[in-house]
Design an enzyme around this catalytic site. Structure first.
Site, PDB file in Angstrom:
ATOM      1  NE  ARG A 103      10.643   2.958  -1.096  1.00 16.16           N
ATOM      2  CZ  ARG A 103      11.557   2.877  -0.161  1.00 16.16           C
ATOM      3  NH1 ARG A 103      12.176   4.277  -0.026  1.00 16.16           N
ATOM      4  NH2 ARG A 103      11.879   2.108   0.437  1.00 16.16           N
ATOM      5  CD  GLN A 158      -2.587   0.168   5.372  1.00 13.15           C
ATOM      6  OE1 GLN A 158      -2.520   1.232   5.019  1.00 13.15           O
ATOM      7  NE2 GLN A 158      -1.726  -0.747   5.536  1.00 13.15           N
ATOM      8  CE  LYS A 163       3.198  -2.498   4.412  1.00 15.66           C
ATOM      9  NZ  LYS A 163       3.612  -0.954   4.661  1.00 15.66           N
ATOM     10  N   PRO A 215       0.942  -1.282   0.048  1.00 13.97           N
ATOM     11  CG  PRO A 215      -0.081  -1.013   2.107  1.00 13.97           C
ATOM     12  CD  PRO A 215       0.769  -1.839   1.209  1.00 13.97           C
ATOM     13  CB  CYS A 219       1.366   5.811   8.779  1.00 17.14           C
ATOM     14  SG  CYS A 219       1.404   7.452   8.114  1.00 17.14           S
TER      15      CYS A 219
HETATM   16  C1  LIG Z   1       4.525   7.212  -1.008  1.00 22.43           C
HETATM   17  C2  LIG Z   1       4.414   5.793  -0.170  1.00 22.43           C
HETATM   18  C3  LIG Z   1       3.260   5.886   0.581  1.00 22.43           C
HETATM   19  C4  LIG Z   1       3.210   4.782   1.374  1.00 22.43           C
HETATM   20  N1  LIG Z   1       1.809   4.648   2.127  1.00 22.43           N
HETATM   21  C5  LIG Z   1       1.644   3.560   2.818  1.00 22.43           C
HETATM   22  C6  LIG Z   1       0.333   3.423   3.290  1.00 22.43           C
HETATM   23  O1  LIG Z   1      -0.600   3.961   2.933  1.00 22.43           O
HETATM   24  N2  LIG Z   1       0.053   2.067   4.241  1.00 22.43           N
HETATM   25  C7  LIG Z   1       1.118   1.345   4.409  1.00 22.43           C
HETATM   26  O2  LIG Z   1       1.019   0.356   5.234  1.00 22.43           O
HETATM   27  N3  LIG Z   1       2.446   1.869   4.066  1.00 22.43           N
HETATM   28  C8  LIG Z   1       2.653   2.846   3.203  1.00 22.43           C
HETATM   29  N4  LIG Z   1       3.735   2.908   2.869  1.00 22.43           N
HETATM   30  C9  LIG Z   1       4.922   1.882   2.910  1.00 22.43           C
HETATM   31  C10 LIG Z   1       5.085   1.028   1.945  1.00 22.43           C
HETATM   32  O3  LIG Z   1       3.982   0.165   1.945  1.00 22.43           O
HETATM   33  C11 LIG Z   1       6.182  -0.151   2.142  1.00 22.43           C
HETATM   34  O4  LIG Z   1       6.331  -0.715   3.103  1.00 22.43           O
HETATM   35  C12 LIG Z   1       7.589   0.684   2.237  1.00 22.43           C
HETATM   36  O5  LIG Z   1       7.573   1.653   1.216  1.00 22.43           O
HETATM   37  C13 LIG Z   1       9.017  -0.044   2.136  1.00 22.43           C
HETATM   38  O6  LIG Z   1       8.853  -0.839   0.881  1.00 22.43           O
HETATM   39  P1  LIG Z   1       9.250  -0.481  -0.714  1.00 22.43           P
HETATM   40  O7  LIG Z   1      10.738  -0.424  -0.514  1.00 22.43           O
HETATM   41  O8  LIG Z   1       8.926  -1.805  -1.562  1.00 22.43           O
HETATM   42  O9  LIG Z   1       8.750   0.690  -1.082  1.00 22.43           O
HETATM   43  C14 LIG Z   1       4.006   3.972   1.953  1.00 22.43           C
HETATM   44  C15 LIG Z   1       5.491   4.087   1.283  1.00 22.43           C
HETATM   45  C16 LIG Z   1       5.541   5.158   0.071  1.00 22.43           C
HETATM   46  C17 LIG Z   1       6.775   5.047  -0.467  1.00 22.43           C
END
Ligand SMILES: Cc1cc2nc3c(=O)[nH]c(=O)nc-3n(C[C@H](O)[C@H](O)[C@H](O)COP(=O)(O)O)c2cc1C
Length: 353
Positions: A232, A77, A146, A22, A107
């Site tokens: 990402r 979520q 999460k 997410p 968050c």
């Molecule tokens: C722009 C952005 C918004 C995010 N929003 C949420 C969210 O709404 N809910 C959540 O559980 N994690 C959120 N995250 C965390 C991501 O789900 C993820 O756990 C985190 O970016 C690490 O994973 P990645 O390296 O694959 O991006 C967000 C991350 C980013 C970069």
């Protein structure tokens, strides 16, 4: 490459065991549909949705709860700190037909933590327990969470949080292995994913820094986790899920052509425009196009030309010019002499909170 196996959250099969992480401001209904079409996504999750907004009929929160059948299985979520509001929002998610209800305990945005929600729940296990038990009494769909590694770097408690959640009836735990204090700095701690996997019986998935096929397989192999979330990395490469699935089934990973890339950008823009007014649609388009064209020849100039575009027609013309030039092997000059400028990349949930 090792085989990866589907897993179940109660009776819901997550196949392949790859989850679109997410991301507030990114994984809206258009982005999720796009990624499902690219292939290989076993579970989609909404952006985090404010229970305060949702239970007071805030139109933005209501919109965020929408999903299409093609996205299933789909988890909604929610975030918040008040047990009563969390329960009401969970019931609403069940009523609109979400397959799974996921609680955000990660968050780091001050606005969210201040009210006890998001990663605030990691340092208030009493409140977390009350919330999970309240929700559990009210819904019949599976409840998942999460979490992050912990609140402060000095108070890492992911394993305790996971055990508490399991005891409250949570049926899947996803860990982003950074603390709230860390935000998005440094690297995610995947050893904690392994520790949680060893400590609980429910399925466990890991999140953080997976951007390549090899990276995904390494995480499964090293931690024994059931699923891997990609966030990402999916903005830069929407086919990453399909590529991991291809390799797991002994196929060569799908290699998108320039035509595929052009098509996917146009498809995304169409869906955005169907879903929201022109200005936000243009802004979201700039954001994805920015990530998506990294590493492509002339990509920085293309991003600059998009940055300076302010109407649908301009955006469409810039895409056309860019892809026509690189497909025919012509150098792409963009706006000659323009300083490279790009839409800012959303890099956490804070901007969207
Ligand atoms: C722009 C952005 C918004 C995010 N929003 C949420 C969210 O709404 N809910 C959540 O559980 N994690 C959120 N995250 C965390 C991501 O789900 C993820 O756990 C985190 O970016 C690490 O994973 P990645 O390296 O694959 O991006 C967000 C991350 C980013 C970069």
């Amino acid at each position: 490459m090792p085989e990866i196996k589907s897993f179940k959250i109660r009776n819901i099969e997550i196949n392949p065991p790859l989850i679109l992480s997410p991301m507030a401001g990114v994984t809206d209904v258009s982005f999720r549909r796009l990624l499902k079409r690219c292939g290989g996504v076993g579970l989609t999750v909404s952006e985090f949705i404010s229970v305060e907004g949702l239970t007071r009929s805030n139109p933005k929160s209501k919109r965020q709860m929408r999903f299409y059948a093609e996205e299933r299985p789909f988890a909604a979520q929610i975030f918040g700190g008040q047990p009563e509001r969390m329960r009401m929002a969970a019931e609403m998610a069940e009523q609109v037909g979400a397959d799974i209800l996921d609680v955000n305990c990660g968050c780091p945005a001050p606005k969210v933590v201040k009210h006890g929600g998001g990663s605030g729940l990691l340092k208030d296990h009493g409140r977390l327990e009350t919330i999970l038990k309240e929700i559990k009494k009210a819904i019949t769909i599976p409840l998942t969470i999460k979490i992050r590694a912990g609140f402060y770097d000095s108070t890492i408690n992911a394993v305790e949080t996971a055990k508490l959640a399991e005891a409250c009836g949570v049926e899947h735990i996803a860990l982003h292995g950074r603390t709230k204090e860390q935000g998005y700095r440094g690297v995610a701690n995947w050893d904690l994913v392994k520790q949680i996997k060893e400590a609980v019986k429910v399925p466990v998935s890991g999140s953080g820094d997976v951007t390549t096929i090899e990276g995904a397989f390494a995480r499964f192999r090293d931690t024994g986790c059931d699923g891997v979330l990609i966030g990402r990395g999916a903005m830069a490469n929407p086919w990453i899920f399909r590529q991991v699935e291809d390799v797991s089934q002994g196929r060569e990973p799908f290699q998108p052509t320039l035509a595929d890339k052009r098509r996917i950008l146009l498809e995304y823009f169409d869906m955005l425009r169907e879903d929201m007014p022109e200005t936000p649609a243009i802004n979201r388009m700039k954001q994805l196009a920015g990530q998506f064209t990294r590493g492509l020849q002339g990509g920085a100039l293309f991003r600059t030309s998009l940055y300076h575009s302010h109407s649908v027609d301009e955006i469409l013309s810039r895409i056309e010019e860019y892809f026509s030039a690189i497909e025919s092997g012509q150098p792409y000059y963009g706006e000659t002499g323009a300083k490279v400028e790009e839409a800012p990349v959303l890099d956490s949930c804070e901007a969207a909170a």
